[in-house]
Design an enzyme around this catalytic site. Sequence first.
Site, short mmCIF file in Angstrom:
data_model
loop_
_atom_site.label_atom_id
_atom_site.label_comp_id
_atom_site.label_asym_id
_atom_site.label_seq_id
_atom_site.Cartn_x
_atom_site.Cartn_y
_atom_site.Cartn_z
N ASP A 1 10.41 -20.19 -21.07
CA ASP A 1 9.20 -20.48 -20.20
C ASP A 1 8.46 -22.00 -20.45
O ASP A 1 8.30 -22.57 -21.43
CB ASP A 1 8.08 -19.59 -20.47
CG ASP A 1 8.54 -18.13 -19.84
OD1 ASP A 1 9.67 -18.00 -19.08
OD2 ASP A 1 7.71 -17.05 -20.11
N ASP B 1 10.48 -9.33 -16.46
CA ASP B 1 10.87 -9.14 -17.78
C ASP B 1 11.30 -7.92 -18.36
O ASP B 1 12.22 -7.79 -18.87
CB ASP B 1 10.00 -9.88 -18.84
CG ASP B 1 9.74 -11.43 -18.70
OD1 ASP B 1 10.71 -12.14 -18.02
OD2 ASP B 1 8.63 -11.89 -18.88
N MET C 1 1.33 -20.81 -26.74
CA MET C 1 1.09 -20.76 -25.06
C MET C 1 0.29 -21.55 -24.69
O MET C 1 -1.10 -21.53 -24.87
CB MET C 1 1.11 -19.31 -24.61
CG MET C 1 1.11 -19.28 -23.07
SD MET C 1 1.05 -17.30 -22.54
CE MET C 1 2.60 -16.82 -23.12
N ARG D 1 -3.62 -18.20 -13.35
CA ARG D 1 -2.35 -17.96 -12.84
C ARG D 1 -1.97 -18.91 -11.47
O ARG D 1 -3.16 -19.38 -11.00
CB ARG D 1 -2.56 -16.41 -12.07
CG ARG D 1 -1.24 -15.85 -11.41
CD ARG D 1 -1.25 -14.42 -11.12
NE ARG D 1 -1.68 -13.64 -12.15
CZ ARG D 1 -1.81 -12.41 -12.04
NH1 ARG D 1 -2.04 -11.95 -10.69
NH2 ARG D 1 -2.21 -11.59 -13.03
#
Length: 368
Positions: free
Chosen positions: A213, A282, A309, A314
């Site tokens: 990612d 996932d 992260m 979003r």
Amino acid sequence: MAMRHSVLLRLIMILVALCSIPMYLTYFQVANRKLVKNTYVVDDDVTLSTKPTEQATPAHVINTAVAIKTSREPTTTETPYCPEESPLMNGPLHVFFEAGNETKGNWPPTLEETSRKYMNVELGGYYPGPEDCRVPAKQSVAIIVPFRGRDEHLKYLLHYLHGILQRQQMRYLVVVAEQDDREPFNKAQMMNTAFQYIMREYKGTFDCVAFQDVDTLSEDDRTLYRCDDDDNNVVHLAHRIDKYNYKFCCGLTVGGVLIMKRKQFEKINGFSNQYFGWGAEDDDAAFRIEEGGKLKIVRPQAEYYRFKMIKHPRDDDNEAELRRFDMLKKWEDRMTKDGLNSLDTKLNRVIKYYTHTRLFIKPSTVRN
């Protein structure tokens, strides 16, 4: 006497010129990565356009990828193998997402700056390994990054990831799979397409693939980007993330960084192509791996397997997949017919930068 001085002066000038050649070549190599900035070329070096925004340094756009070409002298059988545990690893990294006293210059570094920092990475984001040791097959990995619109995140990732992989003395390739439209994002189709591209164009070079990612970065260069020695084990590398207080929880299955061997990925027929938008892809992959493929998901337990992260809202055009829970219930029914063997994407173009290979992919919008 005058003649002797003249001859001596000429000899000195020749020696100075010879000593300057390596310096000149190094300068030319660095300069060359800037002179063609933002241009890209199709097939036989016909210039098409100039990118309006900074993407990276030199790139070649090609309809089909060229075979790996390296200017480095190949290592010989007399060259020792690289050790399983690299002596170059530093341990904890200082990962910063904001400019401050800890960072220098432009932050995050541009892709051009990253390409200059890692001058030994070849066009397409391919690194053949260290010059002073031979890379064992188990220390080769292809990195696949599903991507759209996260340019700043990609700059952070490439800046840190190249350093981590080189300190681990890996042979590696970085491929960014970008969805080339504004339809809901289909992460799985991007990864499936990139996998097929690598297996076709770099045949026999990479038997291990890491699905990475773009917003998940390792905090320690001892987090090994390698497949497990056991053919029954799949490695979920990023199972401790700061967002979840470094605990494996909160619905996390195989997201972040997942590492698989080629045969393992083919055994589960890749990822499902049916998940558009956010969520459940996932979970579907985890079912395929454990239930369908009868493989074990292993999560390295050393305390330094920790990831950060990048915080972000979003993405636009990436709303939650409303059908995701109903689709997830039928994962087993779809597994043999939905994945690598049903992939119907279109690879619009391939751009090779020094930091990575960029695939521009049009997903299939057919939903079953």
